[in-house]
Design a protein around this motif. Structure first.
Motif, PDB file in Angstrom:
ATOM      1  N   VAL A   1      37.048  43.704  41.998  1.00  0.00           N
ATOM      2  CA  VAL A   1      38.274  43.279  41.326  1.00  0.00           C
ATOM      3  C   VAL A   1      39.324  44.376  41.478  1.00  0.00           C
ATOM      4  O   VAL A   1      39.020  45.566  41.313  1.00  0.00           O
ATOM      5  CB  VAL A   1      38.019  42.997  39.826  1.00  0.00           C
TER       6      VAL A   1
ATOM      7  N   GLU B   1      32.694  40.635  44.869  1.00  0.00           N
ATOM      8  CA  GLU B   1      32.415  41.162  43.529  1.00  0.00           C
ATOM      9  C   GLU B   1      33.245  42.408  43.229  1.00  0.00           C
ATOM     10  O   GLU B   1      32.886  43.206  42.376  1.00  0.00           O
ATOM     11  CB  GLU B   1      30.927  41.467  43.377  1.00  0.00           C
TER      12      GLU B   1
ATOM     13  N   ALA C   1      42.550  41.293  35.216  1.00  0.00           N
ATOM     14  CA  ALA C   1      41.491  42.014  35.911  1.00  0.00           C
ATOM     15  C   ALA C   1      40.255  42.183  35.030  1.00  0.00           C
ATOM     16  O   ALA C   1      39.118  42.006  35.498  1.00  0.00           O
ATOM     17  CB  ALA C   1      41.994  43.375  36.373  1.00  0.00           C
TER      18      ALA C   1
ATOM     19  N   ARG D   1      38.242  38.981  34.836  1.00  0.00           N
ATOM     20  CA  ARG D   1      37.520  38.743  36.094  1.00  0.00           C
ATOM     21  C   ARG D   1      36.260  39.600  36.173  1.00  0.00           C
ATOM     22  O   ARG D   1      35.190  39.134  36.574  1.00  0.00           O
ATOM     23  CB  ARG D   1      38.440  39.027  37.285  1.00  0.00           C
TER      24      ARG D   1
ATOM     25  N   GLU E   1      40.487  39.276  43.374  1.00  0.00           N
ATOM     26  CA  GLU E   1      39.027  39.288  43.283  1.00  0.00           C
ATOM     27  C   GLU E   1      38.492  38.997  44.675  1.00  0.00           C
ATOM     28  O   GLU E   1      38.678  37.905  45.214  1.00  0.00           O
ATOM     29  CB  GLU E   1      38.554  38.225  42.298  1.00  0.00           C
TER      30      GLU E   1
END
Length: 377
Positions: free
Chosen positions: A188, A186, A326, A329, A183
């Protein structure tokens, strides 16, 4: 569930927006009409005439303006009425429709439905392999009857290839591949490496792999707000360094239609320097993926949405696995950004109320600027 409005979304592929036929799309729960003006520039307006609320998409493009099909009022790219064919032709000051910032890039028309002043500080992520000037590209589109974040979850975890797409995209080695997640701000990343794979014929043909050859496959997925995704796939004979293999690049853009439906835009691009092979391969990729996407992914996503019903994802208390790193996140980033946007909107409302010297009925929360004078009416 509120939508994140201060973000870029794909509204349509460039080829779908014309100077002759207006295009209607529901985006973030709102009906939008798209067309091109006399210079070929894309225009996005709210799809409702302020006179008697007729849908504008049934009208005609008249030069730079869109004509309402009901009474012939015309509106320019700013949403201002520029022609009234009735009486003395006087145009009421309130004769306006909402207009939206648009940008045309990577073969798509992008729309911004939030605060206009934030456009300049919110650049699009890079999808240079879809620049039609330098690359051969091929595009696809599907409407998914599921929340757009379910589609993002699906793309951020490609281990499902082994089980949902066993005869096309998957292999017996997919689920056991090694995974890492990153991450950065912003953005990922989900990265997966599968070694000693036996590829299905469709994938092997795309990468020029002879039948029966064992390969190593790299699958990297990049996610950016709000659902702009890039997938890099590399294939090389087992044990051979990745740089000696073959790569493919695809963009996947998820735009909410409603809370439970999603516009899914996807495209492949390869350098024109590859010659005719580039055109053949990108068309092969889109044509070949349309079947598993449509016949396997979409039914699964729609079944998930049906099972969730009106329940929020977190309220449903999902069991989380290592493969969800992922997707979780990305969801948390979106949750934070939506919450921040709502708090900012609330602060603007309270400021407007204070300027008016008292409480007024609370308008529906949106991310568009509020006219304080409207609150007094």
């Amino acid at each position: 569930m509120p939508f994140l409005r201060n973000a870029w979304y794909v509204a349509a592929w460039s080829s779908d927006v014309s100077q002759t036929e207006p295009l209607q799309r529901t985006l973030l729960g709102e009906s939008i009409v798209l067309y091109r003006d006399s210079l070929g520039r894309p225009v996005a307006l709210a799809n409702r005439c302020p006179h008697r609320f007729a849908p504008m998409d049934g009208g005609r493009v008249r030069g730079d303006a869109l004509e309402c099909p009901y009474h012939g009022l015309r509106f320019d790219r700013t949403g201002r009425c520029v022609h009234n064919p009735h009486g003395d032709g006087r145009i009421p000051a309130a004769a306006r429709v909402a207009s939206y910032e648009v940008e045309e890039r990577y073969g798509a028309v992008w729309i911004w439905m939030g605060e206009p002043e934030r456009v300049a500080v919110t650049p699009l992520p890079a999808f240079d392999y879809l620049d039609p000037q330098e690359n051969e590209t091929s595009t696809g589109y599907l409407l998914t009857r599921a929340n757009f974040q379910l589609s993002a979850d699906n793309l951020l975890d490609l281990s499902h290839f082994q089980f949902l797409h066993p005869d096309t995209l998957g292999s017996n080695q997919m689920a056991s591949g090694t995974m890492t997640f990153d991450e950065v701000g912003e953005t990922v990343w989900s990265r997966r490496v599968c070694r000693g794979e036996q590829l299905q014929e469709f994938v092997a043909n795309a990468y020029g792999v002879p039948p029966g050859m064992a390969v190593d496959r790299w699958l990297n997925v990049r996610w950016d707000v709000p659902g702009l995704m890039s997938i890099e796939v590399g294939v090389a004979p087992s044990g051979i360094p990745r740089e000696f293999g073959r790569m493919s690049y695809s963009g996947h853009f998820l735009t909410p239609e409603t809370e439970t439906s999603t516009h899914y835009f996807f495209a492949f691009g390869l350098p024109k320097a590859m010659g005719e092979a580039a055109r053949t391969l990108v068309e092969y990729a889109v044509d070949g993926l349309m079947t598993p996407f449509k016949e396997e992914d979409l039914p699964m996503l729609e079944a998930q949405q049906c099972a969730l019903g009106d329940q929020d994802f977190w309220q449903a208390r999902p069991v989380l696995l290592s493969i969800d790193g992922a997707a979780i996140r990305a969801r948390r980033i979106m949750d934070r950004k939506i919450a921040t946007e709502q708090l900012e909107q609330q602060a603007r409302i309270e400021q407007c109320e204070a300027e008016q010297g008292g409480k007024t009925p609370m308008p529906e929360l949106t991310a568009v600027p509020i006219d304080c004078s409207a609150l007094a009416r």
